[in-house]
Design an enzyme around this catalytic site. Sequence first.
Site, PDB file in Angstrom:
ATOM      1  N   ARG A  55       8.303  15.856 -11.270  1.00 20.93           N
ATOM      2  CA  ARG A  55       9.329  16.061 -10.246  1.00 20.93           C
ATOM      3  C   ARG A  55       9.062  15.080  -9.115  1.00 20.93           C
ATOM      4  O   ARG A  55       8.049  14.407  -9.084  1.00 20.93           O
ATOM      5  CB  ARG A  55       9.425  17.526  -9.785  1.00 20.93           C
ATOM      6  CG  ARG A  55       8.184  18.352  -9.725  1.00 20.93           C
ATOM      7  CD  ARG A  55       7.211  17.989  -8.626  1.00 20.93           C
ATOM      8  NE  ARG A  55       7.821  17.801  -7.330  1.00 20.93           N
ATOM      9  CZ  ARG A  55       7.292  17.090  -6.348  1.00 20.93           C
ATOM     10  NH1 ARG A  55       6.105  16.481  -6.509  1.00 20.93           N
ATOM     11  NH2 ARG A  55       7.890  16.942  -5.189  1.00 20.93           N
ATOM     12  N   GLY A  56      10.039  15.023  -8.183  1.00 25.65           N
ATOM     13  CA  GLY A  56       9.957  14.003  -7.145  1.00 25.65           C
ATOM     14  C   GLY A  56      10.765  12.804  -7.623  1.00 25.65           C
ATOM     15  O   GLY A  56      10.562  12.329  -8.756  1.00 25.65           O
ATOM     16  N   ALA A  57      11.674  12.323  -6.762  1.00 23.83           N
ATOM     17  CA  ALA A  57      12.660  11.342  -7.223  1.00 23.83           C
ATOM     18  C   ALA A  57      12.058  10.072  -7.857  1.00 23.83           C
ATOM     19  O   ALA A  57      12.439   9.701  -8.978  1.00 23.83           O
ATOM     20  CB  ALA A  57      13.594  10.995  -6.062  1.00 23.83           C
ATOM     21  N   ARG A  98      18.480  16.396 -14.517  1.00 30.20           N
ATOM     22  CA  ARG A  98      18.618  16.861 -13.116  1.00 30.20           C
ATOM     23  C   ARG A  98      19.592  15.913 -12.406  1.00 30.20           C
ATOM     24  O   ARG A  98      19.538  14.699 -12.635  1.00 30.20           O
ATOM     25  CB  ARG A  98      17.266  16.861 -12.384  1.00 30.20           C
ATOM     26  CG  ARG A  98      16.293  17.923 -12.887  1.00 30.20           C
ATOM     27  CD  ARG A  98      15.036  17.996 -12.023  1.00 30.20           C
ATOM     28  NE  ARG A  98      15.253  18.721 -10.781  1.00 30.20           N
ATOM     29  CZ  ARG A  98      14.354  18.768  -9.788  1.00 30.20           C
ATOM     30  NH1 ARG A  98      13.204  18.120  -9.888  1.00 30.20           N
ATOM     31  NH2 ARG A  98      14.605  19.461  -8.694  1.00 30.20           N
ATOM     32  N   GLN A 200       6.334  23.386  -3.372  1.00 31.93           N
ATOM     33  CA  GLN A 200       5.745  22.046  -3.565  1.00 31.93           C
ATOM     34  C   GLN A 200       4.766  21.701  -2.443  1.00 31.93           C
ATOM     35  O   GLN A 200       3.785  20.987  -2.660  1.00 31.93           O
ATOM     36  CB  GLN A 200       6.852  20.977  -3.623  1.00 31.93           C
ATOM     37  CG  GLN A 200       7.671  20.993  -4.893  1.00 31.93           C
ATOM     38  CD  GLN A 200       8.934  21.821  -4.743  1.00 31.93           C
ATOM     39  OE1 GLN A 200       8.993  22.767  -3.957  1.00 31.93           O
ATOM     40  NE2 GLN A 200       9.954  21.497  -5.509  1.00 31.93           N
ATOM     41  N   ASP A 241      15.811  12.107  -2.066  1.00 34.05           N
ATOM     42  CA  ASP A 241      16.260  12.028  -3.460  1.00 34.05           C
ATOM     43  C   ASP A 241      17.421  11.059  -3.618  1.00 34.05           C
ATOM     44  O   ASP A 241      17.650  10.530  -4.715  1.00 34.05           O
ATOM     45  CB  ASP A 241      16.648  13.410  -3.979  1.00 34.05           C
ATOM     46  CG  ASP A 241      15.428  14.141  -4.477  1.00 34.05           C
ATOM     47  OD1 ASP A 241      14.609  14.550  -3.635  1.00 34.05           O
ATOM     48  OD2 ASP A 241      15.263  14.244  -5.706  1.00 34.05           O
ATOM     49  N   ASN A 251      17.596  15.515   0.441  1.00 39.16           N
ATOM     50  CA  ASN A 251      16.182  15.790   0.162  1.00 39.16           C
ATOM     51  C   ASN A 251      16.030  17.290  -0.066  1.00 39.16           C
ATOM     52  O   ASN A 251      17.012  18.052  -0.032  1.00 39.16           O
ATOM     53  CB  ASN A 251      15.294  15.293   1.313  1.00 39.16           C
ATOM     54  CG  ASN A 251      13.818  15.314   0.945  1.00 39.16           C
ATOM     55  OD1 ASN A 251      13.432  14.868  -0.143  1.00 39.16           O
ATOM     56  ND2 ASN A 251      12.986  15.843   1.795  1.00 39.16           N
ATOM     57  N   LYS A 252      14.826  17.707  -0.302  1.00 40.74           N
ATOM     58  CA  LYS A 252      14.509  19.113  -0.603  1.00 40.74           C
ATOM     59  C   LYS A 252      15.179  20.067   0.374  1.00 40.74           C
ATOM     60  O   LYS A 252      15.202  19.803   1.573  1.00 40.74           O
ATOM     61  CB  LYS A 252      12.988  19.257  -0.571  1.00 40.74           C
ATOM     62  CG  LYS A 252      12.447  20.642  -0.859  1.00 40.74           C
ATOM     63  CD  LYS A 252      12.986  21.250  -2.128  1.00 40.74           C
ATOM     64  CE  LYS A 252      12.783  20.413  -3.370  1.00 40.74           C
ATOM     65  NZ  LYS A 252      13.608  20.860  -4.534  1.00 40.74           N
TER      66      LYS A 252
HETATM   67  O1  MRU Z   1      12.633  19.471  -6.695  1.00 45.19           O
HETATM   68  P1  MRU Z   1      11.661  18.356  -6.495  1.00 45.19           P
HETATM   69  O2  MRU Z   1      10.251  18.805  -6.369  1.00 45.19           O
HETATM   70  O3  MRU Z   1      11.847  17.260  -7.509  1.00 45.19           O
HETATM   71  O4  MRU Z   1      12.070  17.749  -5.082  1.00 45.19           O
HETATM   72  C1  MRU Z   1      11.336  16.665  -4.564  1.00 45.19           C
HETATM   73  C2  MRU Z   1      11.773  16.265  -3.215  1.00 45.19           C
HETATM   74  O5  MRU Z   1      12.701  16.811  -2.654  1.00 45.19           O
HETATM   75  C3  MRU Z   1      11.070  15.095  -2.595  1.00 45.19           C
HETATM   76  O6  MRU Z   1      11.021  15.246  -1.209  1.00 45.19           O
HETATM   77  C4  MRU Z   1      11.833  13.808  -2.924  1.00 45.19           C
HETATM   78  O7  MRU Z   1      12.078  13.714  -4.296  1.00 45.19           O
HETATM   79  C5  MRU Z   1      11.106  12.610  -2.462  1.00 45.19           C
HETATM   80  S1  MRU Z   1       9.635  12.355  -3.382  1.00 45.19           S
HETATM   81  C6  MRU Z   1       8.898  10.917  -2.902  1.00 45.19           C
END
Ligand code: MRU
Length: 346
Positions: A55-57, A98, A200, A241, A251-252
Amino acid sequence: MIKTETLLYDTIRPVSWHANGIRLLDQRQLPSKEVYLDINSTQALSQAIKDMVVRGAPAIGIAAAFGAVLAAQEALAETSKDFLADFNQRLDLIAASRPTAINLFNALNTARELVNTMRDPVADLLQWASVWLIDDIQANIDMGEWGASCFSKNTRVLTHCNAGALATGGYGTALGVIRSAQKKNLLEKVYASETRPWNQGARLTLWELQQDGIPVTLIADSSAASLMQQGLIDWVVVGADTICMNGDIANKIGTYSLAVLAKYHGVKVMVAAPTTTIDWKAQSSEHIVIEQRPSSEILPANYTGDLVTALNPVFDVTPAALISVIVTEKGVIESPDARKMAALIQ
Ligand code: MRU
């Protein structure tokens, strides 16, 4: 070139190519267990992204780039089918995992274009994906320098979600800035918010910073307002993201609330993300698809039926007007807007 010193400082590598497949650090099991899963098909990769193994973009984008290698392997094995049509169908499967991290689509669309020019798709895509990974780490190291240059001495930072090595090729975006600022002795305090419902922040950001010996204090998401009211935070530092061409970002979930709170309390907001997180076609956030995850992820198991329900959007949109700086590997954009974003292309 990646500096050896920096590599030694951060050794977390959530996505790699290993024994003809993708090796993923299973982030669902952290911090209790450090388990690596071998992913050997596009179907398994799509499921792993959906299930948040990775996970994480930026990390999702890197996994997708290596996924294109798996797609080429699979399409070549299907000798009775048209290679390109089959290859693109397998990329569609990965794309369906996703919807919000634009890095996923940027990586897959680049693979779709490049494959047309490749003589040996498997070897050439592997070479390209490996460079995509290395470039991501280098971008994070550069962003770390740019981001830290915005801080003065004794800076107190709040970060949300996990935008660290785990969410990228390595080093991290927001946590990359924090790593670099720590090395320059600029940090007085790092707060990490829990980041409900997947935690997270509590599970992953704490794990990462502990490994690097960077002191960090966990807060419940709902404590942020009170901390800002007490004047305990100078900067909110997050990843993204998607970044739109007017500087809006996704973002999250919870990032928007933090940005509104920050505006009210005179706290600065930094969004650190590589240019692979930019949606060059999205003029504004209206184009962003916000992922809705199953209500079962937040609704206690005792509640069944239609009377009690739950809504579980996992990202939100923060308008450019609430962002003090966007940091990419190319530099710092203050008070982002359409004109400044367009200048990034030149
Ligand atoms: O649902 P996730 O854990 O994939 O969400 C991740 C985030 O929102 C991060 O802040 C974003 O992807 C940036 S990661 C460098």
